[in-house]
Each structure stands twice: as C-alpha cells, then as structure tokens.
Design a protein around this motif. Structure first.
Motif, PDB file in Angstrom:
ATOM      1  N   LYS A  17     -66.574 -18.445  50.461  1.00  0.00           N
ATOM      2  CA  LYS A  17     -67.018 -17.197  49.823  1.00  0.00           C
ATOM      3  C   LYS A  17     -67.098 -17.382  48.319  1.00  0.00           C
ATOM      4  O   LYS A  17     -66.171 -17.891  47.688  1.00  0.00           O
ATOM      5  CB  LYS A  17     -66.075 -16.041  50.169  1.00  0.00           C
ATOM      6  CG  LYS A  17     -66.602 -14.708  49.622  1.00  0.00           C
ATOM      7  CD  LYS A  17     -65.759 -13.500  50.016  1.00  0.00           C
ATOM      8  CE  LYS A  17     -66.341 -12.231  49.407  1.00  0.00           C
ATOM      9  NZ  LYS A  17     -65.472 -11.068  49.520  1.00  0.00           N
ATOM     10  N   SER A  30     -65.001  -2.638  47.424  1.00  0.00           N
ATOM     11  CA  SER A  30     -66.242  -3.163  46.857  1.00  0.00           C
ATOM     12  C   SER A  30     -66.856  -4.170  47.824  1.00  0.00           C
ATOM     13  O   SER A  30     -66.128  -5.038  48.314  1.00  0.00           O
ATOM     14  CB  SER A  30     -65.968  -3.862  45.532  1.00  0.00           C
ATOM     15  OG  SER A  30     -65.490  -2.904  44.608  1.00  0.00           O
ATOM     16  N   ASP A  58     -63.456  -6.389  56.650  1.00  0.00           N
ATOM     17  CA  ASP A  58     -63.023  -6.575  55.260  1.00  0.00           C
ATOM     18  C   ASP A  58     -61.649  -5.908  55.076  1.00  0.00           C
ATOM     19  O   ASP A  58     -61.363  -5.296  54.048  1.00  0.00           O
ATOM     20  CB  ASP A  58     -64.046  -5.987  54.278  1.00  0.00           C
ATOM     21  CG  ASP A  58     -63.824  -6.447  52.852  1.00  0.00           C
ATOM     22  OD1 ASP A  58     -62.960  -7.308  52.627  1.00  0.00           O
ATOM     23  OD2 ASP A  58     -64.518  -5.927  51.956  1.00  0.00           O
TER      24      ASP A  58
END
Ligand code: URP
Ligand code: ZN
Ligand code: ZN
Length: 465
Positions: A155, A293, A320
């Motif tokens: 990531k 976010s 997430d």
C-alpha cells in the motif's frame, strides 16, 4: 482424520447456489453431493451439522484491516486477538492486515513487528500486505523478497504528508518494481498535499467540527488522485488496486481505466455504502465516530457504489477496520477535527451488512459471496484455498441464517471499541456457526475458538492478472 458433514443447507458460492451436503475431512472440503442422494447419505462422520433452512457460505475474506495500528498518536483499539475473534463472530475467517514500514527502517523490520503482534493470537487465518512509507533503493529491492515469500501487495499513500505520503516519483518507482516482481500496488488515492492546505484554512477560520473533515477531503481530490494513480500505473505497466473508494467520480475514473483494458481494480467499504456525511454532521462531537479517510460522502454517492459493485467496476468490499474508541481516542480531536484518529470499526458486520444489501435488492446472493469472499481471495492470491466451497479448499465455512433478525449495537458486538457506527440498525441475517479449517470457532452463536488457532497465510500473486 476427523470428518464433518454439513447437511440440508443451500451452498452459495460466487458461481453457484446448490442444495448440497458438504463433507469435510482433515480441515479441507472433501466433497459436495446433492442433498438426499445415496452419495451424501453414505458419508460417515464424527460431527454432523444440520444446516436446514440455512446458507452454507465460504468464510468471508476481509482484505483490509488495521489491528493495533499506530495512527494519529494512538493505536487502533482491536488487537489481533480481539479483532480476529470479532471477525469470526461476523463470518469472516481470513483477514489481510497491513504491516507498516517505519520511515528510515526496512520492510523486513516492519513485517517482523507485525508477525510478532499476530503470532499465536489470532482466532482465524491472516496474511499481510506491506505499507511502503519509505520508497528507496533498498526498500524497492526488499519488495522482490517479500513477494517471493508471500507478502505480495504494497500500500502506498497519496495522502497524509509527513506520515505515510509518497510523492509521484516514489509511487512510480514502486509501481515499476511491482510490474517486474508480480506485486500489486494498493493506493490510498487522495491528494494529501491539497487537503492539508484546506485543513489549515478550515481550522484558521474556526471550522473545527468533525463535519469539516468531510468538507476538506473533497470528491475532486479523491478523483484527481485516482486518475493520477491510474496514469502512473499505466506508465509503469503495473496493476493497481484502489482502496476504500468512496466518491462517485473516483468510481468513474476506475471504470474509465477498466474500459480501456487496464488492470485497475477498486475496493469500497460498508461505511461508504450505508453511512454518509449526515453521520459526520451528528451533533455534540458524535460525528467523530465517523471520521475516516477517504471520508463519508453525501448519500447520492451510495447508488454509484452499489452500481459499481453490480457491474464489476468495483470488485471487493473490505472493511478498512481501524477502530478507535470514542472515549479518549476520537476525543483527541475535540476542537480540531484534524486530530481525530482516522478510522472506523467494522470487521464484525461486513457479511451481515452486505446480506442486508441482498435483502434490499442491491446485490444477488452470489455477488454477495463474490465481493466478500471469492474476489478478495483471488485478488490477493489466496484462491481457491480461501473464498470458495470446493473440493480441496480449506474448510472455512459459515452456516448463515438468512431469516434471523438482529440489531447492531456496541452492547452486543465483540470488537474492542466503545461504539458502533451502525448503532440500532436492524438487519436481517446472522451467522450461526463458523468453521475455520474444519474447526468450530462459532457454534450456534457461542464462541468456541481460541487465540492461536489462526495461522499465517503466505499468499500468491494477484489471480486477476
Ligand atoms: O481512516 C482510515 N482509513 N484509517 C486507516 C488508514 C487508511 O488510510 O486506510
Ligand atoms: Zn487508506
Ligand atoms: Zn486502511
């Protein structure tokens, strides 16, 4: 070798719905046979599970969690022990969490740290992605070694300058490396440099409430970053997986790339499908519970996300999961929304919320299983060991009661966090029993698992390429 038979249920995979009995032998699926046939009735077994009236599903694969993540001056509240237990309660039998490279340190050191956190503590199986915070010659070389040993996705962040942020040059270099070694770059696509200007201006003007977190992280800045990530991946000849897509215009960018035939994939999360800026605007600092976010968006975006999931513009729903307690953690941002730790709890309710989407007509049953089990397993090199019910697959199986009614609440959930983002929401459908490699973890809605049952999963490369 112990044998279990699950009989009488409707086996739902990404490709089929069949009334079949399932034979499990030594932790793996050994056979399926039509219910009531001689083949099925002849099976001897140590354990028989009656699944009449139930769905028999592959265990969920949540490809985006952050257990114990250090972030915003604190740590995500779920440990690998509590977080994987909560995952099991919700029918998720595999997580892929993010190990973090600290600035100035090696990938290996970060990975070792995450192994030490998880080893011997997990209730279900787990793998790791690697967060690349410091792209340099040595970390680029390390990427090759990690891919070879089963950490096959990386990531990068276009957001969070000074923390995880990488500039376009670093991103391009990492993508070039991934194009050579088979790794998959996962992108947090928001223009963090521009966002930080808007944050500074908002705070200077006294706009300090949680709702302004959503205001400054503009749709245009998610769409712009998504577009830029696609172009960088295109130049590098690398595949791209865009994480936590929340905005309609970002979906458009992914769809446009896919229509050109580029290997670009998109993930969204339940919070973007079920919650909105209305939650961020809840009075009395309650909005802090919904600060993450990319941010929650106005409700109109939800229909575009559902459509994207139906049409395969988006392939995966992950959570997430990055929980921070309201008390003492989210509260760090009273008077300054930029100090609210970013992230929301969710690992326990992904399968249920997506089943509710089946009930509501957004998704078919098979698509539910595809986006929650099969596609994340394929995307991250775990299929068909995980993500399906087929001979040879790990016997990660969920017996799911499609008619059970439940109310989601912090009082009854199992995540180590003091609020639920879905408090009071009624949903239809609930996990009854969960097997992980043939071993019961949840049995008739009682936890019977243990820390350390979950094993580490070295992964193959993305199976969509
Ligand atoms: O708000 C979020 N998403 N927190 C976790 C870190 C990330 O960017 O995924
Ligand atoms: Zn992110
Ligand atoms: Zn994340």
């Amino acid at each position: 070798m112990s044998r279990t038979v699950i009989h009488g249920g409707l086996v739902v995979t990404a490709s089929d719905e069949i009334h079949a009995d399932v034979l499990i032998e030594g932790g793996r699926i050994a056979a399926l046979a039509a219910h009531g046939t001689d083949a099925a009735t002849s099976w001897s077994a140590d354990r028989r599970i009656d699944a009449t009236g139930m769905y028999v599903l592959p265990g969920g694969v949540d490809a985006h969690t952050h257990m114990e993540m250090p972030f915003g001056g604190t740590y995500a509240a779920d440990t690998f022990e509590t977080g994987t237990r909560a995952a099991a309660w919700g029918g998720t039998t595999t997580i892929v969490d993010f190990a973090i490279q600290t600035m100035g340190r090696s990938l290996r050191e970060g990975l070792d740290t995450w192994h030490a956190k998880a080893d011997g503590r997990c209730a279900v199986d787990y793998g790791f992605h690697m967060i690349l915070s410091d792209v340099n010659e040595s970390s680029l070389k390390e990427m090759d070694r990690l891919v070879a040993e089963g950490v096959t996705s990386f990531k990068l962040f276009m957001a969070y300058p000074g923390v995880f942020y990488s500039d376009d040059g670093r991103i391009l270099r990492a993508m070039q490396r991934a194009s050579g070694n088979g790794g998959l770059v996962m992108m947090h696509a928001e223009n963090g440099i521009a966002i930080d200007v808007l944050v500074e201006q908002a705070l200077a003007e006294g706009r300090t409430d949680p709702r302004y977190h959503g205001d400054v992280r503009k749709v245009a800045l998610e769409a712009e970053a998504t577009h830029r990530a696609v172009q960088l991946a295109r130049v590098a000849g690398a595949p791209l997986y865009v994480v936590h897509v929340s905005a309609d215009e970002a979906v458009d960018e992914i769809a446009a790339a896919r229509h050109k035939g580029l290997p670009v994939f998109g993930e969204t999360c339940p919070q973007y499908l079920f919650l909105s800026t209305d939650n961020l605007a809840e009075p009395g600092f309650e909005g802090a519970k919904y600060v993450c976010s990319t941010p929650l968006r106005p409700r109109e975006h939800q229909e575009v996300l559902w459509r994207g999931l139906r049409t395969n513009e988006l392939q995966v729903v992950s959570t997430d999961h990055c929980p921070f307690c309201f008390s003492g953690q989210k509260e760090m941002g009273r008077g300054d929304f930029s100090k609210i730790p970013n992230g929301m709890p969710g690992v326990e309710h992904r399968m249920d919320l997506l089943h509710q989407a089946v009930v509501d007509g957004h998704l078919s049953r098979r698509r539910w299983v595809e986006i929650a089990c099969a596609s994340p397993a394929r995307m991250f090199g775990l299929y068909p060991k995980k993500g399906t019910i087929a001979p040879g697959a790990d016997a990660d199986v969920v017996i799911y009661d499609p008619g059970a009614e439940q109310t989601i609440s912090a009082e009854t959930h199992h995540m180590a966090v003091d609020y639920s983002a879905y408090e009071g929401r009624r949903v239809t459908g609930q996990v009854r029993t969960v097997l992980s490699r043939g071993v019961p973890v949840i049995e008739d809605r009682a936890y019977v698992g243990h820390a350390g049952h979950g094993t580490y999963l070295p992964r193959g490369t993305c199976q969509y390429l």
